[in-house]
Design a protein around this motif. Structure first.
Motif, PDB file in Angstrom:
ATOM      1  N   HIS A 360       0.860  -1.173   0.000  1.00  0.00           N
ATOM      2  CA  HIS A 360       0.000   0.000   0.000  1.00  0.00           C
ATOM      3  C   HIS A 360       0.901   1.229   0.000  1.00  0.00           C
ATOM      4  N   ASP A 361       0.806   2.055  -1.043  1.00  0.00           N
ATOM      5  CA  ASP A 361       1.732   3.170  -1.200  1.00  0.00           C
ATOM      6  C   ASP A 361       1.631   4.209  -0.082  1.00  0.00           C
ATOM      7  N   ARG A 362       0.450   4.383   0.493  1.00  0.00           N
ATOM      8  CA  ARG A 362       0.280   5.451   1.482  1.00  0.00           C
ATOM      9  C   ARG A 362       0.838   5.075   2.845  1.00  0.00           C
ATOM     10  N   TYR A 363       0.709   3.821   3.236  1.00  0.00           N
ATOM     11  CA  TYR A 363       1.055   3.411   4.590  1.00  0.00           C
ATOM     12  C   TYR A 363       2.311   2.534   4.604  1.00  0.00           C
ATOM     13  N   PHE A 364       2.994   2.593   5.727  1.00  0.00           N
ATOM     14  CA  PHE A 364       4.188   1.749   5.911  1.00  0.00           C
ATOM     15  C   PHE A 364       4.240   1.322   7.376  1.00  0.00           C
ATOM     16  N   HIS A 365       4.373   0.019   7.597  1.00  0.00           N
ATOM     17  CA  HIS A 365       4.341  -0.526   8.952  1.00  0.00           C
ATOM     18  C   HIS A 365       5.740  -0.578   9.561  1.00  0.00           C
ATOM     19  N   LEU A 366       5.868  -0.065  10.781  1.00  0.00           N
ATOM     20  CA  LEU A 366       7.079  -0.231  11.580  1.00  0.00           C
ATOM     21  C   LEU A 366       6.732  -1.181  12.730  1.00  0.00           C
ATOM     22  N   PRO A 367       7.354  -2.379  12.776  1.00  0.00           N
ATOM     23  CA  PRO A 367       6.971  -3.379  13.775  1.00  0.00           C
ATOM     24  C   PRO A 367       7.458  -3.033  15.174  1.00  0.00           C
ATOM     25  N   GLN A 368       6.809  -3.600  16.157  1.00  0.00           N
ATOM     26  CA  GLN A 368       7.192  -3.412  17.554  1.00  0.00           C
ATOM     27  C   GLN A 368       8.596  -3.950  17.792  1.00  0.00           C
ATOM     28  N   PHE A 369       9.401  -3.190  18.538  1.00  0.00           N
ATOM     29  CA  PHE A 369      10.754  -3.630  18.874  1.00  0.00           C
ATOM     30  C   PHE A 369      11.251  -2.794  20.041  1.00  0.00           C
ATOM     31  N   PHE A 370      11.737  -3.434  21.093  1.00  0.00           N
ATOM     32  CA  PHE A 370      12.154  -2.745  22.310  1.00  0.00           C
ATOM     33  C   PHE A 370      11.032  -1.824  22.782  1.00  0.00           C
ATOM     34  N   THR A 371      11.317  -0.533  22.921  1.00  0.00           N
ATOM     35  CA  THR A 371      10.308   0.403  23.410  1.00  0.00           C
ATOM     36  C   THR A 371       9.459   0.985  22.286  1.00  0.00           C
ATOM     37  N   VAL A 372       9.753   0.619  21.042  1.00  0.00           N
ATOM     38  CA  VAL A 372       8.979   1.129  19.912  1.00  0.00           C
ATOM     39  C   VAL A 372       7.730   0.274  19.735  1.00  0.00           C
ATOM     40  N   PRO A 373       6.530   0.868  19.785  1.00  0.00           N
ATOM     41  CA  PRO A 373       5.304   0.093  19.561  1.00  0.00           C
ATOM     42  C   PRO A 373       5.083  -0.151  18.076  1.00  0.00           C
ATOM     43  N   ASP A 374       4.109  -0.982  17.748  1.00  0.00           N
ATOM     44  CA  ASP A 374       3.707  -1.114  16.352  1.00  0.00           C
ATOM     45  C   ASP A 374       3.196   0.231  15.857  1.00  0.00           C
ATOM     46  N   LEU A 375       3.786   0.719  14.768  1.00  0.00           N
ATOM     47  CA  LEU A 375       3.426   2.027  14.231  1.00  0.00           C
ATOM     48  C   LEU A 375       3.053   1.910  12.762  1.00  0.00           C
ATOM     49  N   LEU A 376       2.206   2.837  12.321  1.00  0.00           N
ATOM     50  CA  LEU A 376       1.836   2.899  10.918  1.00  0.00           C
ATOM     51  C   LEU A 376       2.149   4.298  10.395  1.00  0.00           C
ATOM     52  N   ILE A 377       3.130   4.363   9.494  1.00  0.00           N
ATOM     53  CA  ILE A 377       3.500   5.638   8.879  1.00  0.00           C
ATOM     54  C   ILE A 377       2.452   6.011   7.835  1.00  0.00           C
ATOM     55  N   ASP A 378       1.978   7.258   7.916  1.00  0.00           N
ATOM     56  CA  ASP A 378       1.017   7.780   6.951  1.00  0.00           C
ATOM     57  C   ASP A 378       1.725   8.836   6.105  1.00  0.00           C
ATOM     58  N   LEU A 379       2.033   8.502   4.865  1.00  0.00           N
ATOM     59  CA  LEU A 379       2.807   9.389   4.005  1.00  0.00           C
ATOM     60  C   LEU A 379       2.005  10.595   3.514  1.00  0.00           C
ATOM     61  N   GLN A 380       0.712  10.656   3.856  1.00  0.00           N
ATOM     62  CA  GLN A 380      -0.085  11.836   3.541  1.00  0.00           C
ATOM     63  C   GLN A 380      -0.216  12.773   4.735  1.00  0.00           C
ATOM     64  N   HIS A 381       0.241  12.326   5.901  1.00  0.00           N
ATOM     65  CA  HIS A 381       0.166  13.150   7.110  1.00  0.00           C
ATOM     66  C   HIS A 381       1.564  13.740   7.350  1.00  0.00           C
ATOM     67  N   VAL A 382       1.737  14.986   6.948  1.00  0.00           N
ATOM     68  CA  VAL A 382       3.061  15.608   6.897  1.00  0.00           C
ATOM     69  C   VAL A 382       3.116  16.824   7.816  1.00  0.00           C
ATOM     70  N   LYS A 383       4.293  17.063   8.398  1.00  0.00           N
ATOM     71  CA  LYS A 383       4.557  18.251   9.198  1.00  0.00           C
ATOM     72  C   LYS A 383       5.918  18.798   8.791  1.00  0.00           C
ATOM     73  N   THR A 384       6.063  20.122   8.789  1.00  0.00           N
ATOM     74  CA  THR A 384       7.339  20.736   8.397  1.00  0.00           C
ATOM     75  C   THR A 384       7.802  21.729   9.461  1.00  0.00           C
ATOM     76  N   PRO A 385       8.264  21.249  10.621  1.00  0.00           N
ATOM     77  CA  PRO A 385       8.733  22.152  11.672  1.00  0.00           C
ATOM     78  C   PRO A 385      10.023  22.859  11.269  1.00  0.00           C
ATOM     79  N   THR A 386      10.244  24.024  11.858  1.00  0.00           N
ATOM     80  CA  THR A 386      11.472  24.768  11.601  1.00  0.00           C
ATOM     81  C   THR A 386      12.625  24.130  12.364  1.00  0.00           C
TER      82      THR A 386
END
Length: 450
Positions: A360-386
């Motif tokens: 699926h082009d929009r989403y990318f799964h990052l699996p649980q590992f150590f303190t990192v939970p299962d995450l889903l990257i949303d390539l349409q949800h963007v932020k551009t902090p300074t």
């Protein structure tokens, strides 16, 4: 004077038989968390060093450890050290898997054990169990199972269990396996390259070192992706050559390398406690050209559809999946409910599986590992902090190659899509069908006329 098994001699150090029960040392089946393998006898044997200046305590601990099976079902080699001043020399000369460490020495130093721990951290890695009458002093240093604290008022079986916990953590196996593997790959490569060493004669020492490090790094990476004996070399490493090539540990770089932001960094926003992934090009980050950083959101997996919907339906379906039908069978309403639940669970699971597999082009799964939970990257949800706003983010992990490149490529493909009207596929196929039939008819007429 007694002889240390590795060949050095030290006062106050005793040698212990490798197999006090007289076993054949062929290895045995063990079970520790996430690991069930045949662990062979390493060389030297699994080793515990006891640093204790009180003879009675030292002897009691030595006897208990020698009679135990804390080292993966067998008794470890035990090296008792009476003099704190000799401890660092012994630890440097030995292959050590766990250290039992007193805090106060007989010369009145209240932090002798803490100093040894700090020196250990500066020179090598080995799990430590403080065994002390001053437990409150070192309690803040506890990081189980790497650093544990046991008070001397406790029974000795509490200490033995702490040593067993250090072994069962898998750290001694990992350290032995990695050490053996790096040594063997390095040895093999350097002897191979020696045949061509003369061709490197024109390069200075720094250039040669850079070349060797780059090549060895690649060799280590490639050998760890192989199967069989080459995966992790050495007796301990070969015992661990069973996992598949895919594992979350191959994705994450924890802790992240260096102090600066890099492409693929997994970040945690301090206020919102939400995860983001850095997609700013590495060259812009390295050259200080990133006035704004490009971040994409990484939400907890079960907060995003289809995983959220699946997580709500799955327990209900699993709760009735194996239920036995009453006499006379299910009612029509219940049959419809069961059919609908089964289909919904199956469809949502299939869609979730598609995302996890990277289809699926929009989403990318990052699996649980150590303190990192299962995450889903949303390539349409963007932020551009300074640049100044980036101080609000903490680097949790880097992502190993090729994952940063994959994410950047996915993002570019997602944002660079060009829209167009869908063709009327049915009309096109119908036209082609007519043309085929007409062409066949014309061919038939030509044949009949001949």
């Amino acid at each position: 004077m007694s002889e240390i098994p590795d060949g050095a001699t030290r006062e106050g150090v005793a040698e212990v038989d490798s197999d006090p029960d007289g076993g054949d040392g062929d290895g045995m089946e063990i079970v520790i968390p996430h690991l069930a393998v045949e662990i062979p006898d390493p060389s030297p044997e699994w080793t515990v060093v006891i640093v204790e200046d009180d003879e009675d305590y030292r002897k009691d601990v030595e006897d208990e450890i020698r009679r135990s099976d804390v080292a993966y079902g067998r008794a470890p080699r035990v090296i008792p050290v009476a003099d704190f001043s000799q401890a660092e020399e012994v630890l440097s000369a030995q292959t050590v898997d766990v250290v039992i460490l007193d805090v106060r020495d007989d010369k009145g130093s209240d932090d002798a054990g803490e100093i040894i721990l700090e020196n250990l951290k500066a020179t090598r890695f080995v799990p430590v169990v403080f065994y002390t009458a001053y437990a409150e002093r070192v309690e803040p240093l506890a990081q189980p199972p790497v650093v544990q604290v046991v008070g001397k008022e406790e029974r000795t079986d509490v200490l033995v269990n702490a040593v067993k916990a250090a072994f069962d953590s898998g750290l001694p196996i990992a350290v032995r396996g990695l050490t053996d593997h790096v040594r063997e790959v390095t040895r093999e490569y350097l002897w191979d390259i020696s045949k061509q060493w003369a061709s490197l004669g024109g390069y200075d020492a720094e250039e040669k070192t850079t070349f060797l490090v780059a090549r060895l790094t690649r060799s280590l990476e490639l050998t760890l992706s192989l199967d069989g004996d080459d995966r992790l070399r050495g007796p301990v490493g070969r015992a661990l050559a069973s996992p598949s090539n895919w594992h979350p540990s191959r994705i994450y770089v924890i802790p992240p390398i260096g102090e600066n932001f890099d492409t693929g960094d997994l970040l945690l926003h301090g206020v919102s406690q939400r995860y983001w992934v850095q997609l700013t090009p590495g060259c812009d980050l390295a050259n200080g050209k990133a006035d704004r950083h490009l971040l994409v959101a990484a939400a907890p997996l079960l907060e995003v559809d289809p995983f959220r919907a699946w997580s709500m339906i799955e327990p209900e379906w699993k709760g009735i999946e194996n239920a036995v039908a009453p006499r006379g069978g299910w009612s029509r309403e219940e049959k419809e409910r069961r059919t609908k639940l089964k289909k919904s669970s199956s469809d949502l699971r299939a869609e979730s599986r598609r995302i996890i597999l990277g289809r699926h082009d929009r989403y990318f799964h990052l699996p649980q590992f150590f303190t990192v939970p299962d995450l889903l990257i949303d390539l349409q949800h963007v932020k551009t902090p300074t640049e100044s706003e980036m101080c609000e983010y903490t680097r949790i992990s880097g992502l190993a190659s090729p994952w940063p490149q994959v994410l950047v490529n996915r993002y570019n493909r997602q944002t660079g899509r060009m829209g167009f009207d869908d063709p009327d596929a049915d009309a096109v196929l119908e036209r082609i069908s007519r043309e085929i039939i007409e062409r066949q008819g014309e061919v038939g007429k030509e044949r009949n006329s001949e």
